[in-house]
Write an enzyme that holds these catalytic residues in place. Structure first.
Site, PDB file in Angstrom:
ATOM      1  N   THR A   3     -10.280  -3.931   0.492  1.00  0.00           N
ATOM      2  CA  THR A   3     -11.196  -4.586   1.562  1.00  0.00           C
ATOM      3  C   THR A   3     -11.663  -3.567   2.394  1.00  0.00           C
ATOM      4  O   THR A   3     -12.642  -3.797   3.145  1.00  0.00           O
ATOM      5  CB  THR A   3     -10.281  -5.586   2.533  1.00  0.00           C
ATOM      6  N   GLY A   4     -11.193  -2.232   2.419  1.00  0.00           N
ATOM      7  CA  GLY A   4     -11.873  -1.363   3.393  1.00  0.00           C
ATOM      8  C   GLY A   4     -11.276  -1.202   4.869  1.00  0.00           C
ATOM      9  O   GLY A   4     -11.696  -0.553   5.586  1.00  0.00           O
TER      10      GLY A   4
ATOM     11  N   GLN B 206       1.758  -5.688  -3.508  1.00  0.00           N
ATOM     12  CA  GLN B 206       2.339  -5.845  -1.757  1.00  0.00           C
ATOM     13  C   GLN B 206       3.656  -5.081  -1.489  1.00  0.00           C
ATOM     14  O   GLN B 206       3.956  -4.453  -2.347  1.00  0.00           O
ATOM     15  CB  GLN B 206       2.078  -7.377  -1.441  1.00  0.00           C
TER      16      GLN B 206
ATOM     17  N   ALA C 235      -4.321  -7.390  -4.372  1.00  0.00           N
ATOM     18  CA  ALA C 235      -3.512  -5.977  -4.532  1.00  0.00           C
ATOM     19  C   ALA C 235      -4.816  -5.107  -4.855  1.00  0.00           C
ATOM     20  O   ALA C 235      -5.581  -5.193  -5.740  1.00  0.00           O
ATOM     21  CB  ALA C 235      -2.634  -5.959  -5.603  1.00  0.00           C
ATOM     22  N   GLY C 236      -4.679  -3.758  -4.456  1.00  0.00           N
ATOM     23  CA  GLY C 236      -5.614  -2.974  -4.855  1.00  0.00           C
ATOM     24  C   GLY C 236      -5.016  -1.375  -5.253  1.00  0.00           C
ATOM     25  O   GLY C 236      -4.417  -0.772  -4.327  1.00  0.00           O
ATOM     26  N   HIS C 237      -4.552  -1.217  -6.260  1.00  0.00           N
ATOM     27  CA  HIS C 237      -3.826   0.062  -6.654  1.00  0.00           C
ATOM     28  C   HIS C 237      -4.896   1.138  -6.879  1.00  0.00           C
ATOM     29  O   HIS C 237      -5.975   0.833  -7.811  1.00  0.00           O
ATOM     30  CB  HIS C 237      -2.948  -0.025  -7.774  1.00  0.00           C
TER      31      HIS C 237
ATOM     32  N   LEU D  20       4.261  12.176   1.597  1.00  0.00           N
ATOM     33  CA  LEU D  20       4.846  13.089   2.616  1.00  0.00           C
ATOM     34  C   LEU D  20       4.003  14.385   2.893  1.00  0.00           C
ATOM     35  O   LEU D  20       4.040  14.674   4.206  1.00  0.00           O
ATOM     36  CB  LEU D  20       5.739  13.977   1.850  1.00  0.00           C
TER      37      LEU D  20
ATOM     38  N   LYS E  80       0.147   4.953  -8.183  1.00  0.00           N
ATOM     39  CA  LYS E  80       0.295   6.122  -8.599  1.00  0.00           C
ATOM     40  C   LYS E  80       1.901   6.135  -9.309  1.00  0.00           C
ATOM     41  O   LYS E  80       1.888   6.903 -10.386  1.00  0.00           O
ATOM     42  CB  LYS E  80       0.296   7.270  -7.372  1.00  0.00           C
TER      43      LYS E  80
ATOM     44  N   ARG F 113       1.673 -28.492  -7.308  1.00  0.00           N
ATOM     45  CA  ARG F 113       1.462 -29.083  -8.808  1.00  0.00           C
ATOM     46  C   ARG F 113       0.045 -29.837  -9.069  1.00  0.00           C
ATOM     47  O   ARG F 113       0.027 -30.626  -9.637  1.00  0.00           O
ATOM     48  CB  ARG F 113       2.571 -30.144  -9.018  1.00  0.00           C
TER      49      ARG F 113
ATOM     50  N   THR G 155       2.406 -12.746   2.209  1.00  0.00           N
ATOM     51  CA  THR G 155       1.599 -13.224   1.315  1.00  0.00           C
ATOM     52  C   THR G 155       2.163 -14.222   0.570  1.00  0.00           C
ATOM     53  O   THR G 155       3.250 -14.959   1.140  1.00  0.00           O
ATOM     54  CB  THR G 155       1.376 -12.061   0.134  1.00  0.00           C
TER      55      THR G 155
ATOM     56  N   LYS H 225       2.211   2.312  -4.891  1.00  0.00           N
ATOM     57  CA  LYS H 225       2.927   1.835  -6.333  1.00  0.00           C
ATOM     58  C   LYS H 225       2.075   2.052  -7.472  1.00  0.00           C
ATOM     59  O   LYS H 225       2.721   2.458  -8.360  1.00  0.00           O
ATOM     60  CB  LYS H 225       3.061   0.474  -6.130  1.00  0.00           C
TER      61      LYS H 225
ATOM     62  N   ASP I 142       0.869  -1.144   0.066  1.00  0.00           N
ATOM     63  CA  ASP I 142      -0.140   0.041  -0.201  1.00  0.00           C
ATOM     64  C   ASP I 142       0.738   1.231   0.053  1.00  0.00           C
ATOM     65  O   ASP I 142       0.428   2.339   0.523  1.00  0.00           O
ATOM     66  CB  ASP I 142      -1.040   0.016   1.257  1.00  0.00           C
TER      67      ASP I 142
HETATM   68  P1  GDP Z   1      -0.552   0.587  -3.830  1.00  0.00           P
HETATM   69  O1  GDP Z   1      -1.345  -0.532  -3.871  1.00  0.00           O
HETATM   70  O2  GDP Z   1       0.758   0.629  -3.224  1.00  0.00           O
HETATM   71  O3  GDP Z   1      -0.736   1.407  -4.947  1.00  0.00           O
HETATM   72  O4  GDP Z   1      -1.365   1.591  -2.586  1.00  0.00           O
HETATM   73  P2  GDP Z   1      -3.089   1.940  -2.545  1.00  0.00           P
HETATM   74  O5  GDP Z   1      -3.364   2.204  -3.821  1.00  0.00           O
HETATM   75  O6  GDP Z   1      -3.524   0.894  -1.732  1.00  0.00           O
HETATM   76  O7  GDP Z   1      -2.585   3.366  -1.777  1.00  0.00           O
HETATM   77  C1  GDP Z   1      -2.200   4.562  -2.231  1.00  0.00           C
HETATM   78  C2  GDP Z   1      -3.366   5.460  -1.950  1.00  0.00           C
HETATM   79  O8  GDP Z   1      -2.329   6.576  -1.453  1.00  0.00           O
HETATM   80  C3  GDP Z   1      -4.059   5.935  -3.078  1.00  0.00           C
HETATM   81  O9  GDP Z   1      -5.361   6.259  -2.566  1.00  0.00           O
HETATM   82  C4  GDP Z   1      -3.343   7.052  -3.614  1.00  0.00           C
HETATM   83  O10 GDP Z   1      -4.242   7.985  -4.334  1.00  0.00           O
HETATM   84  C5  GDP Z   1      -2.849   7.769  -2.588  1.00  0.00           C
HETATM   85  N1  GDP Z   1      -1.449   8.343  -2.435  1.00  0.00           N
HETATM   86  C6  GDP Z   1      -0.439   7.980  -3.416  1.00  0.00           C
HETATM   87  N2  GDP Z   1       0.483   8.981  -3.278  1.00  0.00           N
HETATM   88  C7  GDP Z   1       0.239   9.790  -2.484  1.00  0.00           C
HETATM   89  C8  GDP Z   1       0.555  11.219  -1.993  1.00  0.00           C
HETATM   90  O11 GDP Z   1       1.677  11.479  -2.479  1.00  0.00           O
HETATM   91  N3  GDP Z   1      -0.066  11.721  -0.994  1.00  0.00           N
HETATM   92  C9  GDP Z   1      -1.473  11.527  -0.567  1.00  0.00           C
HETATM   93  N4  GDP Z   1      -2.221  12.160   0.162  1.00  0.00           N
HETATM   94  N5  GDP Z   1      -2.019  10.254  -1.304  1.00  0.00           N
HETATM   95  C10 GDP Z   1      -1.226   9.553  -2.056  1.00  0.00           C
END
Ligand code: GDP
Length: 428
Positions: free
Chosen positions: A303-304, A226, A44-46, A334, A23, A145, A241, A21, A18
């Site tokens: 998952t929230g 992850q 994974a949830g990006h 940051l 972004k 297997r 994992t 990645k 989390d």
């Molecule tokens: P990932 O699985 O590593 O991509 O992480 P997630 O998507 O679960 O969590 C990243 C969350 O942090 C997302 O909602 C992004 O929009 C947010 N995020 C990413 N970079 C930044 C940042 O620099 N600042 C803030 N405030 N949020 C960010």
């Protein structure tokens, strides 16, 4: 990040996942020809924010949001076809053209309904705090297997045999768990026969595709899911994992040689989080921990679930630098620390009166570890508009400088907000 020397780049999480990645991959994908996921599953949830629209991608590489970029799901991923099609449909309805540029490794293993059932009924899965999406059981079947791969959908008779074996094992497990539920092979077969005509046209030898692209000088981004501390070998086992999240897993999970990787970018948050159970030495207790969770919106994209929050742990990230061979760091979030009065950085663990600066394999040490902190004055100002390092307040720069010194990797990016443009490329 890509230049004449760096053509193949791995992006890994350097903490417990989390890290943001999604972004970073989104930003880097702009320069990439290929983006390939190498491990994990639909757990994974990006999250990527573009303008007013947020995209949560569980399996498809976030590079898909860039027109013309080719995306692939590597052999190291366990693929949930239902989720895949759901994601494709959502992208298409949001106007993203997926046609002809999304590939799935024919060697990737499938997550089947019985894997989810076993995950849901297993007390062991609950103890580890898995997402219950069948990922662990699918990897178990792969290693034993007994797995079903995408290419097996081409051979219905063999597929039925594989399903019978898989279902027999799943039923034995369910019976051991004391669950009354059982797998119906006919139903599973019918589901796969329904999905095959849509899945098989996407199936490719992804390792070969990437190899050919590399030979032609393509910029290739390999995307991990992850984080390094969740790696099945290098993480905080057993709270990990089921796959190799670290950069070594990238070569295996895509089907290319380790020598074909030029650079490894480790994504870290400006603090630390972890979801689920297991050690988190720098966890912040009480109201401040809750405050960081609120400021960082630390709730799982899939998952929230509320994430546990802690101070930046330089012991962890130094370890991640070593096991991944990180050539650079991308620090995210940051801005989340902007309002804090002071910020801590963990430089070592005291265990039974002795100081350790290397991350231990023995978790019992972590249980007794008392983090040693260096404290930094907060910067108490908004960093969201910073676009170069010199825009950052001095206190924030001091914090970043100390981090790169401790973890022995240079910071290449600093992200200061959720939007694509809220990023500082150091030295660019
Ligand atoms: P990932 O699985 O590593 O991509 O992480 P997630 O998507 O679960 O969590 C990243 C969350 O942090 C997302 O909602 C992004 O929009 C947010 N995020 C990413 N970079 C930044 C940042 O620099 N600042 C803030 N405030 N949020 C960010």
């Amino acid at each position: 990040m890509f230049d004449t020397q760096t053509r193949t780049l791995v992006v890994v999480g350097a903490q417990w996942g989390d890290e943001g990645k999604g972004k970073l991959v989104d930003v880097l994908a702009e320069q990439a020809d290929w983006v390939v996921r190498y491990q994990g599953g639909a757990n994974a949830g990006h999250t990527v924010h573009i303008g007013e629209v947020s995209f949560v991608l569980h399996q498809i590489p976030s590079g898909i949001l860039h027109p013309g970029v080719r995306c692939a799901i590597g052999n190291g991923v366990v693929l949930d076809p239902d989720t895949l099609f759901h994601e494709i449909d959502e992208l298409v309805s949001d106007g993203i053209d997926v046609e002809g540029r999304l590939y799935v490794s024919e060697r990737a293993h499938l997550v089947l309904p019985y894997h989810k059932l076993v995950d849901a009924e297993s007390a062991a899965s609950k103890a580890i705090g898995t997402t219950g999406r069948g990922i662990g059981p699918a990897y178990e079947d792969k290693i034993a297997r007994r797995g079903v791969r995408v290419l097996d959908l081409r051979h219905p008779e063999r597929l039925r045999e594989l399903l019978e074996r898989g279902a027999a094992h799943a039923n034995a497990q369910l019976s051991t768990f004391g669950s009354p539920k059982r797998v119906d092979v006919g139903e599973t077969m019918a589901l796969l026969e329904r999905l095959a005509p849509r899945l098989l046209p996407l199936a490719e030898d992804v390792g070969l595709c990437v190899h050919r692209a590399q030979k032609n000088g393509a910029a290739v981004l390999l995307e991990g899911a992850q984080g390094s501390l969740l790696d099945v070998d290098h993480g905080t086992y057993p709270f990990v994992t089921s796959s190799s999240t670290t950069s070594g897993g990238a070569a295996i999970g895509v089907g290319i040689a380790p020598t074909a990787i030029d650079a490894v970018l480790g994504v870290v948050k400006a603090y630390t989080t972890r979801v689920g159970n297991g050690p988190l030495p720098t966890e912040i207790a009480g109201a401040l921990g809750e405050e960081v969770r609120r400021l960082g919106n630390e709730f799982g994209a899939t998952t929230g679930r509320a994430r546990r929050c802690g101070w930046f742990d330089a012991v962890v990230v130094r370890y991640a630098t070593r096991v991944n061979g990180l050539t650079g760091l991308a620090m995210t979030k940051l801005d989340v620390l902007d309002t804090l009065e002071r910020v801590a950085l963990c430089t070592g663990y005291e265990v039974d009166g002795e100081l350790f600066t290397e991350f231990p394999g023995d978790l019992s040490m972590l249980d007794r570890a008392v983090p040693r902190y260096e404290w930094f004055e907060g910067w108490r100002s908004d960093t969201g508009a910073a676009r170069k390092l010199s825009d950052l307040p001095d206190n924030a720069r001091r914090y970043l400088d100390r981090i790169q010194e401790l973890v022995e990797a240079p910071i290449a990016y600093v992200s200061v907000g959720t939007r694509r443009d809220q990023i500082i490329g150091v030295g660019s």
